[in-house]
Design a protein around this motif. Structure first.
Motif, short mmCIF file in Angstrom:
data_model
loop_
_atom_site.label_atom_id
_atom_site.label_comp_id
_atom_site.label_asym_id
_atom_site.label_seq_id
_atom_site.Cartn_x
_atom_site.Cartn_y
_atom_site.Cartn_z
N PHE A 112 29.73 5.78 -33.93
CA PHE A 112 30.74 6.48 -34.73
C PHE A 112 31.50 7.52 -33.92
CE2 PHE A 112 26.95 9.07 -35.31
CZ PHE A 112 27.42 10.36 -35.25
N TRP A 113 30.95 7.98 -32.78
CA TRP A 113 31.64 8.97 -31.96
C TRP A 113 32.19 8.41 -30.65
CZ3 TRP A 113 26.30 8.68 -31.88
CH2 TRP A 113 25.72 8.49 -30.64
N ALA A 114 31.74 7.22 -30.26
CA ALA A 114 32.09 6.73 -28.93
C ALA A 114 32.55 5.28 -28.95
CB ALA A 114 30.88 6.86 -28.00
N ALA A 115 33.46 4.97 -28.04
CA ALA A 115 33.85 3.57 -27.84
C ALA A 115 32.67 2.82 -27.23
CB ALA A 115 35.07 3.49 -26.94
N LYS A 116 31.90 3.50 -26.36
CA LYS A 116 30.68 2.95 -25.77
C LYS A 116 29.71 4.10 -25.51
CE LYS A 116 31.83 -1.38 -25.36
NZ LYS A 116 31.10 -2.49 -25.94
N PHE A 117 28.45 3.86 -25.83
CA PHE A 117 27.39 4.84 -25.59
C PHE A 117 26.09 4.10 -25.38
CE2 PHE A 117 23.80 7.35 -27.04
CZ PHE A 117 23.95 8.50 -26.29
N GLY A 118 25.29 4.55 -24.40
CA GLY A 118 23.98 3.97 -24.19
C GLY A 118 23.13 4.87 -23.32
N THR A 119 21.82 4.66 -23.40
CA THR A 119 20.88 5.44 -22.57
C THR A 119 19.91 4.48 -21.89
OG1 THR A 119 19.32 5.82 -24.40
CG2 THR A 119 21.04 7.49 -24.05
N LEU A 120 19.41 4.93 -20.75
CA LEU A 120 18.47 4.13 -19.98
C LEU A 120 17.67 5.01 -19.04
CD1 LEU A 120 19.56 3.54 -16.70
CD2 LEU A 120 21.48 2.88 -18.12
N VAL A 121 16.58 4.47 -18.55
CA VAL A 121 15.83 5.09 -17.47
C VAL A 121 15.91 4.10 -16.31
CG1 VAL A 121 13.58 5.93 -16.70
CG2 VAL A 121 14.30 6.30 -19.07
N ASP A 122 16.44 4.54 -15.19
CA ASP A 122 16.67 3.62 -14.09
C ASP A 122 15.37 3.28 -13.35
OD1 ASP A 122 16.16 5.54 -12.05
OD2 ASP A 122 18.27 6.02 -11.81
N GLN A 123 15.47 2.41 -12.37
CA GLN A 123 14.31 1.95 -11.62
C GLN A 123 13.60 3.07 -10.85
OE1 GLN A 123 15.37 -0.44 -7.99
NE2 GLN A 123 17.43 -0.22 -8.86
N PHE A 124 14.23 4.22 -10.71
CA PHE A 124 13.64 5.35 -10.01
C PHE A 124 13.06 6.39 -10.97
CE2 PHE A 124 17.10 3.55 -7.52
CZ PHE A 124 16.40 3.14 -6.40
N GLY A 125 13.15 6.10 -12.27
CA GLY A 125 12.60 6.99 -13.29
C GLY A 125 13.57 8.04 -13.79
N LEU A 126 14.83 7.98 -13.38
CA LEU A 126 15.82 8.98 -13.80
C LEU A 126 16.50 8.54 -15.10
CD1 LEU A 126 16.97 11.67 -12.82
CD2 LEU A 126 18.75 10.39 -11.63
N PRO A 127 16.49 9.40 -16.13
CA PRO A 127 17.14 9.05 -17.40
C PRO A 127 18.65 9.31 -17.36
CG PRO A 127 15.95 11.14 -17.62
CD PRO A 127 15.73 10.65 -16.22
N TRP A 128 19.42 8.35 -17.84
CA TRP A 128 20.88 8.40 -17.84
C TRP A 128 21.42 8.22 -19.25
CZ3 TRP A 128 23.68 9.18 -13.36
CH2 TRP A 128 22.98 9.04 -12.16
N MET A 129 22.56 8.83 -19.50
CA MET A 129 23.31 8.69 -20.75
C MET A 129 24.76 8.39 -20.35
SD MET A 129 23.90 11.65 -23.64
CE MET A 129 22.18 11.71 -24.11
N ILE A 130 25.27 7.26 -20.80
CA ILE A 130 26.64 6.88 -20.49
C ILE A 130 27.46 6.98 -21.76
CG2 ILE A 130 28.13 5.10 -19.47
CD1 ILE A 130 25.73 6.07 -17.65
N ASN A 131 28.60 7.66 -21.68
CA ASN A 131 29.43 7.87 -22.87
C ASN A 131 30.90 7.65 -22.54
OD1 ASN A 131 29.34 9.02 -25.74
ND2 ASN A 131 31.01 10.15 -24.81
N CYS A 132 31.56 6.91 -23.42
CA CYS A 132 33.00 6.73 -23.34
C CYS A 132 33.55 7.09 -24.72
CB CYS A 132 33.34 5.28 -22.99
SG CYS A 132 35.11 4.94 -23.02
N ASP A 133 34.22 8.25 -24.80
CA ASP A 133 34.76 8.70 -26.08
C ASP A 133 35.77 7.72 -26.63
OD1 ASP A 133 33.28 11.06 -26.16
OD2 ASP A 133 34.82 12.20 -25.09
N ARG A 134 35.91 7.76 -27.94
CA ARG A 134 36.96 6.96 -28.60
C ARG A 134 38.31 7.56 -28.21
NH1 ARG A 134 35.52 3.76 -32.71
NH2 ARG A 134 33.40 3.94 -33.49
N PRO A 135 39.33 6.71 -28.07
CA PRO A 135 40.67 7.26 -27.80
C PRO A 135 41.12 8.12 -28.97
CG PRO A 135 40.61 4.86 -27.52
CD PRO A 135 39.30 5.27 -28.09
#
Length: 136
Positions: A112-135
């Motif tokens: 509801f807030w983003a065109a794309k949003f997701g979270t992950l923990v990479d192969q090195f154990g680092l947590p990431w959050m990727i966000n692309c706001d809606r236009p």
């Protein structure tokens, strides 16, 4: 003032930064092993090639890191390194690349807030959050 992220790795800092640099379109500007520092004499022989300080420049920001000995290493928790992009295709590309060999905790998708949003923990154990706001 700049706010940057500094993370600690379990001996895989150099490998992680070489993985991150092309994905994040950044430039590694510093990668200093313990052997090249005044602390070299206090570091075990098998740890000499590990990284005391690394810096990956991403525009005006930086991701910085080091390796810490196993007895002092703690897996990251309680935060995410957040990447904000303007293009939904770029968001998916970055997400999928960082997810390789890692664990997806929230698949990248429209919200509801983003065109794309997701979270992950990479192969090195680092947590990431990727966000692309809606236009707007």
């Amino acid at each position: 003032m700049n706010l940057n992220v500094y993370v600690r790795f379990d001996g895989r800092c150099e490998t992680a930064f070489n993985f991150y640099a092309p994905i994040l379109r950044g430039k590694i500007v510093m990668m200093v092993p313990y052997a090249e520092t005044p602390e070299a004499a206090q570091v075990p022989k098998e740890w000499q090639g590990k990284i005391m300080h690394a810096r990956l420049e991403l525009g005006e920001r930086a991701l910085m890191a080091s390796d810490v000995p196993p007895q002092r290493f703690e897996p990251p928790k309680g935060f995410h390194v957040q990447i904000a992009v303007k293009n939904p295709v770029e968001a998916e590309e970055i997400f999928n690349a960082l997810a390789a060999g890692g664990i997806v905790t929230k698949p990248i998708q429209e919200t509801f807030w983003a065109a794309k949003f997701g979270t992950l923990v990479d192969q090195f154990g680092l947590p990431w959050m990727i966000n692309c706001d809606r236009p707007v």
